[in-house]
Write an enzyme that holds these catalytic residues in place. Structure first.
Site, short mmCIF file in Angstrom:
data_model
loop_
_atom_site.label_atom_id
_atom_site.label_comp_id
_atom_site.label_asym_id
_atom_site.label_seq_id
_atom_site.Cartn_x
_atom_site.Cartn_y
_atom_site.Cartn_z
N CYS A 80 0.67 -1.68 0.16
CA CYS A 80 0.18 0.00 0.22
C CYS A 80 0.97 1.28 0.18
O CYS A 80 1.68 1.83 0.46
CB CYS A 80 -1.57 0.19 1.84
SG CYS A 80 -1.80 1.37 1.60
N CYS B 71 0.59 3.74 2.75
CA CYS B 71 1.04 3.18 4.38
C CYS B 71 2.52 3.71 4.06
O CYS B 71 2.83 3.46 5.26
CB CYS B 71 0.26 1.65 3.93
SG CYS B 71 -1.45 1.43 3.76
#
Length: 104
Positions: free
Chosen positions: A31, A34
């Site tokens: 991600c 993230c």
């Protein structure tokens, strides 16, 4: 302080029982948001040493991800006195800091 990797409910409950603000970062390695916010979360863990910062890899801990109904990454859960008090979906450093200040 350091962001602690956890993988199961019993470890999470152990930290929730310490009577402090607990911030749980549900993330994945694939991600981009993230990975972008991870250094900021690490910095917050150094700035707010009275707060417990945990991270959960959604791919490695599907039981926790399902239990807390995580549908997007990153998702941050804020627990105070063992109770969920706030949820933030997305990599929003200012919102994270605002809630750390609010609940610490």
């Amino acid at each position: 302080m350091v962001v602690i990797q956890i993988n199961d409910q019993s470890t999470l409950q152990e930290h929730l029982g310490k009577g402090k603000l607990v911030v749980v970062d549900f993330k994945t390695t694939w991600c981009p948001p993230c990975n972008m916010i991870a250094p900021k979360v690490e910095a917050f863990s150094n700035d707010y040493t009275d707060v417990i910062f945990l991270k959960v890899d959604g791919d490695e801990s599907p039981d926790l991800t399902t239990e807390y109904k995580i549908s997007a990454f990153p998702t941050f859960l804020f627990f105070k006195d063992g109770k969920l008090v706030e949820t933030i979906v997305g990599a929003i450093p200012d919102k994270l800091k605002e809630n750390i200040e609010k609940y610490k």
